[in-house]
Motif scaffolding. Sequence first.
Motif, PDB file in Angstrom:
ATOM      1  N   GLY A 127       0.818  -1.213   0.000  1.00 10.23           N
ATOM      2  CA  GLY A 127       0.000   0.000   0.000  1.00 10.23           C
ATOM      3  C   GLY A 127       0.850   1.261   0.000  1.00 10.23           C
ATOM      4  N   ILE A 128       1.894   1.278   0.823  1.00 12.14           N
ATOM      5  CA  ILE A 128       2.794   2.438   0.871  1.00 12.14           C
ATOM      6  C   ILE A 128       3.535   2.591  -0.451  1.00 12.14           C
ATOM      7  CG2 ILE A 128       4.878   3.369   1.969  1.00 12.14           C
ATOM      8  CD1 ILE A 128       3.881   2.069   4.586  1.00 12.14           C
ATOM      9  N   SER A 129       3.998   1.466  -1.010  1.00 11.14           N
ATOM     10  CA  SER A 129       4.699   1.513  -2.301  1.00 11.14           C
ATOM     11  C   SER A 129       3.782   2.058  -3.396  1.00 11.14           C
ATOM     12  CB  SER A 129       5.189   0.113  -2.690  1.00 11.14           C
ATOM     13  OG  SER A 129       6.197  -0.333  -1.814  1.00 11.14           O
ATOM     14  N   ILE A 130       2.539   1.552  -3.426  1.00 11.42           N
ATOM     15  CA  ILE A 130       1.580   2.029  -4.421  1.00 11.42           C
ATOM     16  C   ILE A 130       1.383   3.531  -4.278  1.00 11.42           C
ATOM     17  CG2 ILE A 130      -0.855   1.975  -5.110  1.00 11.42           C
ATOM     18  CD1 ILE A 130      -0.882  -0.987  -4.360  1.00 11.42           C
ATOM     19  N   PHE A 131       1.174   3.982  -3.047  1.00 12.65           N
ATOM     20  CA  PHE A 131       0.912   5.401  -2.794  1.00 12.65           C
ATOM     21  C   PHE A 131       2.085   6.270  -3.251  1.00 12.65           C
ATOM     22  CE2 PHE A 131       0.537   9.317  -0.430  1.00 12.65           C
ATOM     23  CZ  PHE A 131      -0.838   9.543  -0.364  1.00 12.65           C
ATOM     24  N   ILE A 186     -13.430  10.154  -3.107  1.00 11.27           N
ATOM     25  CA  ILE A 186     -13.625  10.270  -1.654  1.00 11.27           C
ATOM     26  C   ILE A 186     -15.088  10.541  -1.326  1.00 11.27           C
ATOM     27  CG2 ILE A 186     -13.087  11.690   0.368  1.00 11.27           C
ATOM     28  CD1 ILE A 186     -10.265  12.079  -0.878  1.00 11.27           C
ATOM     29  N   LEU A 187     -15.721  11.454  -2.073  1.00 10.40           N
ATOM     30  CA  LEU A 187     -17.133  11.761  -1.828  1.00 10.40           C
ATOM     31  C   LEU A 187     -18.009  10.552  -2.141  1.00 10.40           C
ATOM     32  CD1 LEU A 187     -17.410  15.395  -3.269  1.00 10.40           C
ATOM     33  CD2 LEU A 187     -17.332  14.700  -0.865  1.00 10.40           C
ATOM     34  N   TRP A 188     -17.701   9.860  -3.226  1.00 10.29           N
ATOM     35  CA  TRP A 188     -18.469   8.668  -3.610  1.00 10.29           C
ATOM     36  C   TRP A 188     -18.429   7.620  -2.504  1.00 10.29           C
ATOM     37  CZ3 TRP A 188     -20.480  10.409  -8.025  1.00 10.29           C
ATOM     38  CH2 TRP A 188     -21.361   9.588  -8.732  1.00 10.29           C
ATOM     39  N   ASP A 189     -17.238   7.499  -1.895  1.00 14.03           N
ATOM     40  CA  ASP A 189     -17.045   6.515  -0.828  1.00 14.03           C
ATOM     41  C   ASP A 189     -17.666   6.991   0.480  1.00 14.03           C
ATOM     42  OD1 ASP A 189     -16.079   4.097   0.172  1.00 14.03           O
ATOM     43  OD2 ASP A 189     -14.269   5.028   0.941  1.00 14.03           O
ATOM     44  N   LYS A 190     -17.417   8.239   0.825  1.00 13.02           N
ATOM     45  CA  LYS A 190     -17.868   8.771   2.121  1.00 13.02           C
ATOM     46  C   LYS A 190     -19.388   8.798   2.224  1.00 13.02           C
ATOM     47  CE  LYS A 190     -17.437  12.743   5.216  1.00 13.02           C
ATOM     48  NZ  LYS A 190     -16.811  14.076   5.422  1.00 13.02           N
ATOM     49  N   TYR A 191     -20.051   9.248   1.181  1.00 12.21           N
ATOM     50  CA  TYR A 191     -21.509   9.394   1.227  1.00 12.21           C
ATOM     51  C   TYR A 191     -22.244   8.211   0.583  1.00 12.21           C
ATOM     52  CZ  TYR A 191     -20.460  14.150   2.656  1.00 12.21           C
ATOM     53  OH  TYR A 191     -19.997  15.251   3.341  1.00 12.21           O
ATOM     54  N   ILE A 325     -11.352  -5.807  -4.875  1.00 13.76           N
ATOM     55  CA  ILE A 325     -12.116  -5.856  -3.629  1.00 13.76           C
ATOM     56  C   ILE A 325     -12.677  -4.482  -3.283  1.00 13.76           C
ATOM     57  CG2 ILE A 325     -11.922  -6.271  -1.139  1.00 13.76           C
ATOM     58  CD1 ILE A 325      -9.735  -8.381  -1.878  1.00 13.76           C
ATOM     59  N   ASN A 326     -11.862  -3.452  -3.455  1.00 14.33           N
ATOM     60  CA  ASN A 326     -12.319  -2.093  -3.140  1.00 14.33           C
ATOM     61  C   ASN A 326     -13.449  -1.645  -4.056  1.00 14.33           C
ATOM     62  OD1 ASN A 326     -10.801  -0.912  -0.905  1.00 14.33           O
ATOM     63  ND2 ASN A 326      -9.007  -1.311  -2.157  1.00 14.33           N
ATOM     64  N   THR A 360      -5.599  10.168 -13.487  1.00 13.36           N
ATOM     65  CA  THR A 360      -6.846   9.725 -12.858  1.00 13.36           C
ATOM     66  C   THR A 360      -6.717   8.283 -12.367  1.00 13.36           C
ATOM     67  OG1 THR A 360      -9.240   9.852 -13.042  1.00 13.36           O
ATOM     68  CG2 THR A 360      -8.103   8.769 -14.852  1.00 13.36           C
ATOM     69  N   LEU A 361      -5.930   7.452 -13.085  1.00 14.27           N
ATOM     70  CA  LEU A 361      -5.648   6.100 -12.595  1.00 14.27           C
ATOM     71  C   LEU A 361      -4.776   6.171 -11.342  1.00 14.27           C
ATOM     72  CD1 LEU A 361      -4.950   4.337 -16.009  1.00 14.27           C
ATOM     73  CD2 LEU A 361      -7.080   4.387 -14.708  1.00 14.27           C
ATOM     74  N   ALA A 362      -3.886   7.170 -11.311  1.00 11.69           N
ATOM     75  CA  ALA A 362      -3.062   7.385 -10.118  1.00 11.69           C
ATOM     76  C   ALA A 362      -3.948   7.707  -8.919  1.00 11.69           C
ATOM     77  CB  ALA A 362      -2.061   8.513 -10.360  1.00 11.69           C
ATOM     78  N   ALA A 363      -5.002   8.497  -9.133  1.00 10.57           N
ATOM     79  CA  ALA A 363      -5.912   8.837  -8.040  1.00 10.57           C
ATOM     80  C   ALA A 363      -6.583   7.593  -7.474  1.00 10.57           C
ATOM     81  CB  ALA A 363      -6.966   9.832  -8.538  1.00 10.57           C
ATOM     82  N   ILE A 364      -7.022   6.687  -8.371  1.00  8.47           N
ATOM     83  CA  ILE A 364      -7.644   5.426  -7.930  1.00  8.47           C
ATOM     84  C   ILE A 364      -6.655   4.617  -7.089  1.00  8.47           C
ATOM     85  CG2 ILE A 364      -8.589   3.220  -8.724  1.00  8.47           C
ATOM     86  CD1 ILE A 364      -9.586   4.715 -11.241  1.00  8.47           C
ATOM     87  N   LEU A 365      -5.412   4.530  -7.564  1.00  7.43           N
ATOM     88  CA  LEU A 365      -4.398   3.737  -6.862  1.00  7.43           C
ATOM     89  C   LEU A 365      -3.935   4.413  -5.570  1.00  7.43           C
ATOM     90  CD1 LEU A 365      -2.380   2.530  -9.970  1.00  7.43           C
ATOM     91  CD2 LEU A 365      -3.721   1.104  -8.422  1.00  7.43           C
ATOM     92  N   LEU A 366      -3.949   5.738  -5.526  1.00  9.29           N
ATOM     93  CA  LEU A 366      -3.600   6.440  -4.289  1.00  9.29           C
ATOM     94  C   LEU A 366      -4.541   6.042  -3.158  1.00  9.29           C
ATOM     95  CD1 LEU A 366      -2.766  10.058  -5.557  1.00  9.29           C
ATOM     96  CD2 LEU A 366      -1.206   8.547  -4.312  1.00  9.29           C
ATOM     97  N   LEU A 367      -5.816   5.982  -3.454  1.00 15.33           N
ATOM     98  CA  LEU A 367      -6.786   5.595  -2.429  1.00 15.33           C
ATOM     99  C   LEU A 367      -6.646   4.118  -2.055  1.00 15.33           C
ATOM    100  CD1 LEU A 367     -10.122   7.454  -3.232  1.00 15.33           C
ATOM    101  CD2 LEU A 367      -8.446   7.925  -1.463  1.00 15.33           C
TER     102      LEU A 367
END
Length: 529
Positions: A127-131, A186-191, A325-326, A360-367
């Motif tokens: 996870g840290i490496s991906i981030f 983040i909003l999609w997940d949070k709400y 899974i996510n 945008t793929l980086a954003a998915i992988l960051l989360l």
Amino acid sequence: MSITTKYLKSDLFSGLVVFLVALPLCLGIALGSLGANASPFPGIISGIIGGILIGYLSKSHVSVSGPAAGLIAIIVTAIGTLKQFDVFLLAVVIAGIIQLILGYLKSGSLANFIPNNVIEGMLAGIGISIFLKQLPHAFGYDKDFEGDDSFWQPDGENTFSEIFKALDYISIGAVTICIISLILLILWDKYKIQDKIKFMPGALIAVIVSILLNVAFEGTAFEIRAEHLVNLPVFNSFDDFKNVFVFPDFTAITNYQVWVVAATIAIVASVESLLCIEAADRLDPQKRYSDPNNELKAQGLGNILSGLIGGLPMTSVVVRTSANINAGAKSKLSAIVHGIFLLLSVITIPFLLNKIPLSTLAAILLLIGYKLASPKLFIKFYKLGWYQFLPFLITIIGVVAIDLLKGVLLGLLISIFIILKGNLKKAYSFDKEELHDGDKIIIKLAQEVSFLNKAAIKESLQELPANTKVTIDATETVYIDHDVIELIEEFCKFTSIEKNIKIKLKGFDAHYNLAHHESLNHITIKHKS
């Protein structure tokens, strides 16, 4: 395991999300393995087979297979040794056969001996490496391919130096798209918007918005250059498509180097796959069990087919699996769907997919990376104590700073060291914390006393004060190593006499021979009843 359509809708969309993550991974790993001038299609072949064939054959519900970054160094070295790609493909076929044999020999059970703190440490390290690896892509600096998890780079750079270097090449458009994508995700997940707007996962929305923004930014200061976009091969004719397939050279079957490469690929790919399905079972919300021996068979068949038609070797991959899974995957159908999407995309819509910004793929992988290395996980293991936390932490450091296999090995070594240390402490107990001349001391041995306890017992016996009365109690002991028996015997024959120590032995059976020495007449021996 049969395919179920019970979760068809969630599996369709999770498969789509995994496809979007897997596509640049397949391309990037192919370029990293074969060089910038080679066709990246062998990576696509591997991804398609990993999704469809292994997805169908595997008994894992949520793991996803495909080309793995951990095999890049092995592939580069192997092709350099074997000189020809078609000879290398023969090694991939043989590697698959070896994996198939390992599966039938039930070698997959070895994965059950890896402790949970090491598995969790591996996931957090990944996870840290991906981030960290996605930060340059988020800035619009794509020197290394999406999904690369190696700390040290062939160009002499490393994970951290690449991040600092990316600051000199910031693309305003890429950063803007990454930030907007992160906010959407983040909003999609949070709400829990997906629960309200059915069949629209946040990752898909982020990709659609990013394509629209990329088109809107054309001709402005925010324009995203081609090197910051997905780069899928475009086939203009059937001949172009047909020519990407390469077949193994079976005449090289007697070349011993082919067998060495095959064995190396089989071992590394098998270990990585077993680690991944262990991790997948832990990440699976339903906590289902995957058969590791069946996984080896599935991986073996996948690599046999991949080698036969010109694909790279593959493993089960944590990045794809965690994305799966996510995204809400419920069954193996999701992995199969992702493979079908890969196949259809290269045939039908490469021009559209090539408009997806890597940021945008980086954003998915960051989360995904953040969720794998959640701060709550660190707090959980810290509260469990150092015996649990230290292997967890060392595994993370090893995975991030070296690679996955070496990181797991470091964690295992630390775990073994802690077990041995604990075993030394538990081999016996004193009834006193401080020892003085003339004391009455009881040394109670544990159920099992092995040669590993010899040094600690020897040191304790040597430190016994003079003129004491010592009872060595083995009444609850099932096994005592012969080395320890000899140690106690020598102590009774020599040291105890010199220090005037009276000794009572409890629970030592006569076959230990402690009663057959004239020099032991100062010892009271009580046998087990």
